[in-house]
Design a protein around this motif. Structure first.
Motif, mmCIF file in Angstrom:
data_model
loop_
_atom_site.group_PDB
_atom_site.id
_atom_site.type_symbol
_atom_site.label_atom_id
_atom_site.label_comp_id
_atom_site.label_asym_id
_atom_site.label_seq_id
_atom_site.Cartn_x
_atom_site.Cartn_y
_atom_site.Cartn_z
ATOM 1 N N VAL A 90 0.864 -1.172 0.000
ATOM 2 C CA VAL A 90 0.000 0.000 0.000
ATOM 3 C C VAL A 90 0.905 1.228 0.000
ATOM 4 O O VAL A 90 1.808 1.335 0.821
ATOM 5 C CB VAL A 90 -0.942 0.027 1.230
ATOM 6 C CG1 VAL A 90 -1.752 1.317 1.258
ATOM 7 C CG2 VAL A 90 -1.872 -1.177 1.215
ATOM 8 N N LEU A 91 0.665 2.107 -0.954
ATOM 9 C CA LEU A 91 1.468 3.316 -1.099
ATOM 10 C C LEU A 91 0.580 4.539 -0.942
ATOM 11 O O LEU A 91 -0.642 4.461 -1.094
ATOM 12 C CB LEU A 91 2.132 3.336 -2.483
ATOM 13 C CG LEU A 91 3.033 2.156 -2.801
ATOM 14 C CD1 LEU A 91 3.421 2.168 -4.269
ATOM 15 C CD2 LEU A 91 4.262 2.182 -1.914
ATOM 16 N N PHE A 92 1.209 5.676 -0.690
ATOM 17 C CA PHE A 92 0.495 6.946 -0.575
ATOM 18 C C PHE A 92 1.108 7.928 -1.560
ATOM 19 O O PHE A 92 2.324 7.965 -1.727
ATOM 20 C CB PHE A 92 0.595 7.498 0.849
ATOM 21 C CG PHE A 92 -0.144 6.670 1.845
ATOM 22 C CD1 PHE A 92 -1.457 6.967 2.177
ATOM 23 C CD2 PHE A 92 0.451 5.564 2.422
ATOM 24 C CE1 PHE A 92 -2.155 6.181 3.061
ATOM 25 C CE2 PHE A 92 -0.236 4.776 3.328
ATOM 26 C CZ PHE A 92 -1.550 5.081 3.650
ATOM 27 N N GLY A 93 0.260 8.698 -2.227
ATOM 28 C CA GLY A 93 0.758 9.700 -3.158
ATOM 29 C C GLY A 93 -0.094 9.783 -4.394
ATOM 30 O O GLY A 93 -1.249 9.364 -4.402
ATOM 31 N N ARG A 94 0.500 10.316 -5.448
ATOM 32 C CA ARG A 94 -0.198 10.426 -6.724
ATOM 33 C C ARG A 94 -0.123 9.056 -7.396
ATOM 34 O O ARG A 94 0.963 8.485 -7.538
ATOM 35 C CB ARG A 94 0.443 11.486 -7.568
ATOM 36 C CG ARG A 94 0.416 12.842 -6.840
ATOM 37 C CD ARG A 94 0.928 13.909 -7.698
ATOM 38 N NE ARG A 94 -0.248 14.412 -8.407
ATOM 39 C CZ ARG A 94 -0.214 15.407 -9.258
ATOM 40 N NH1 ARG A 94 0.911 15.988 -9.529
ATOM 41 N NH2 ARG A 94 -1.310 15.812 -9.842
ATOM 42 N N PRO A 95 -1.256 8.503 -7.810
ATOM 43 C CA PRO A 95 -1.284 7.130 -8.311
ATOM 44 C C PRO A 95 -0.287 6.812 -9.420
ATOM 45 O O PRO A 95 0.462 5.844 -9.320
ATOM 46 C CB PRO A 95 -2.731 6.950 -8.777
ATOM 47 C CG PRO A 95 -3.507 7.869 -7.908
ATOM 48 C CD PRO A 95 -2.616 9.060 -7.712
ATOM 49 N N ALA A 96 -0.252 7.589 -10.494
ATOM 50 C CA ALA A 96 0.636 7.249 -11.606
ATOM 51 C C ALA A 96 2.098 7.259 -11.174
ATOM 52 O O ALA A 96 2.849 6.322 -11.479
ATOM 53 C CB ALA A 96 0.420 8.213 -12.773
ATOM 54 N N SER A 97 2.503 8.277 -10.454
ATOM 55 C CA SER A 97 3.897 8.370 -9.989
ATOM 56 C C SER A 97 4.243 7.224 -9.053
ATOM 57 O O SER A 97 5.330 6.642 -9.148
ATOM 58 C CB SER A 97 4.127 9.695 -9.265
ATOM 59 O OG SER A 97 3.838 10.774 -10.098
ATOM 60 N N ALA A 98 3.331 6.907 -8.141
ATOM 61 C CA ALA A 98 3.583 5.831 -7.174
ATOM 62 C C ALA A 98 3.677 4.473 -7.869
ATOM 63 O O ALA A 98 4.522 3.644 -7.516
ATOM 64 C CB ALA A 98 2.486 5.815 -6.107
ATOM 65 N N ILE A 99 2.839 4.249 -8.870
ATOM 66 C CA ILE A 99 2.862 2.975 -9.600
ATOM 67 C C ILE A 99 4.183 2.824 -10.355
ATOM 68 O O ILE A 99 4.823 1.772 -10.304
ATOM 69 C CB ILE A 99 1.647 2.884 -10.561
ATOM 70 C CG1 ILE A 99 0.352 2.758 -9.763
ATOM 71 C CG2 ILE A 99 1.806 1.727 -11.545
ATOM 72 C CD1 ILE A 99 -0.910 3.042 -10.566
ATOM 73 N N VAL A 100 4.597 3.874 -11.052
ATOM 74 C CA VAL A 100 5.847 3.820 -11.808
ATOM 75 C C VAL A 100 7.036 3.621 -10.863
ATOM 76 O O VAL A 100 7.935 2.825 -11.139
ATOM 77 C CB VAL A 100 6.010 5.088 -12.680
ATOM 78 C CG1 VAL A 100 7.406 5.177 -13.284
ATOM 79 C CG2 VAL A 100 4.950 5.101 -13.780
ATOM 80 N N ALA A 101 7.029 4.325 -9.730
ATOM 81 C CA ALA A 101 8.119 4.169 -8.756
ATOM 82 C C ALA A 101 8.141 2.754 -8.191
ATOM 83 O O ALA A 101 9.214 2.145 -8.045
ATOM 84 C CB ALA A 101 7.970 5.189 -7.632
ATOM 85 N N ALA A 102 6.964 2.200 -7.892
ATOM 86 C CA ALA A 102 6.888 0.832 -7.350
ATOM 87 C C ALA A 102 7.385 -0.184 -8.378
ATOM 88 O O ALA A 102 8.044 -1.163 -8.017
ATOM 89 C CB ALA A 102 5.458 0.499 -6.933
#
Length: 160
Positions: A90-102
């Motif tokens: 589970v991540l927090f933040g802006r969805p697209a940025s968080a998905i790419v970072a993950a």
């Protein structure tokens, strides 16, 4: 040429479209003997002002509860996917940025995600997470759309 897919990242927002994408990713994971990494991104307000400082403690508590509930839902989902290794995050933040970072952090070979198929006006106003991920991810992204309803052949008009 067969791609070497060993890690598949699947963003899950608990919608029907993300469940379709998850089913698709599960089939790919079985075919390629790959692991699934499910990610849910909790979007929290990004702008804090001095007037909102009083709510920071409440926001932190709310964020923690939101994250815990999302993790519970992800764990429920994983129970249905036998035959593959599944991890969750589970991540927090802006969805697209968080998905790419993950995807980068987890060395994903492929991202499989659903799209919502918003119309042009909604897309212009809200943007599209899937589109941003496709444009910025360093690995391939497979998007799974909601199927269009089949036309009922009985409803078509025929000319004699």
């Amino acid at each position: 040429m067969t791609p070497d897919i060993k890690r598949i990242l699947v963003p899950v927002d608990f919608s029907d479209n993300s469940r379709r994408a998850l089913d698709y990713a599960h089939l790919l994971a079985l075919k390629f003997d790959a692991a699934l990494h499910l990610v849910h991104v909790c979007e929290v307000p990004g702008m804090m002002t001095p007037a909102l400082d009083a709510y920071a403690i409440t926001l932190a508590d709310w964020s923690q509860r939101l994250g815990e509930e999302a993790e519970k839902e992800l764990i429920k989902i994983t129970a249905a996917f036998g035959g593959v290794t599944v991890t969750t995050e589970v991540l927090f933040g802006r969805p697209a940025s968080a998905i790419v970072a993950a995807a980068g952090t987890n060395q994903a070979d492929l991202i499989v995600m659903g799209t919502h198929g918003h119309g042009a006006v909604m897309h212009a106003l809200m943007g599209n997470v899937a589109e941003r991920v496709v444009r910025t991810a360093s690995c391939p992204v497979l998007t799974v759309r909601e199927p269009k309803p089949l036309k009922d052949p009985r409803s078509s008009t025929r000319f004699s």
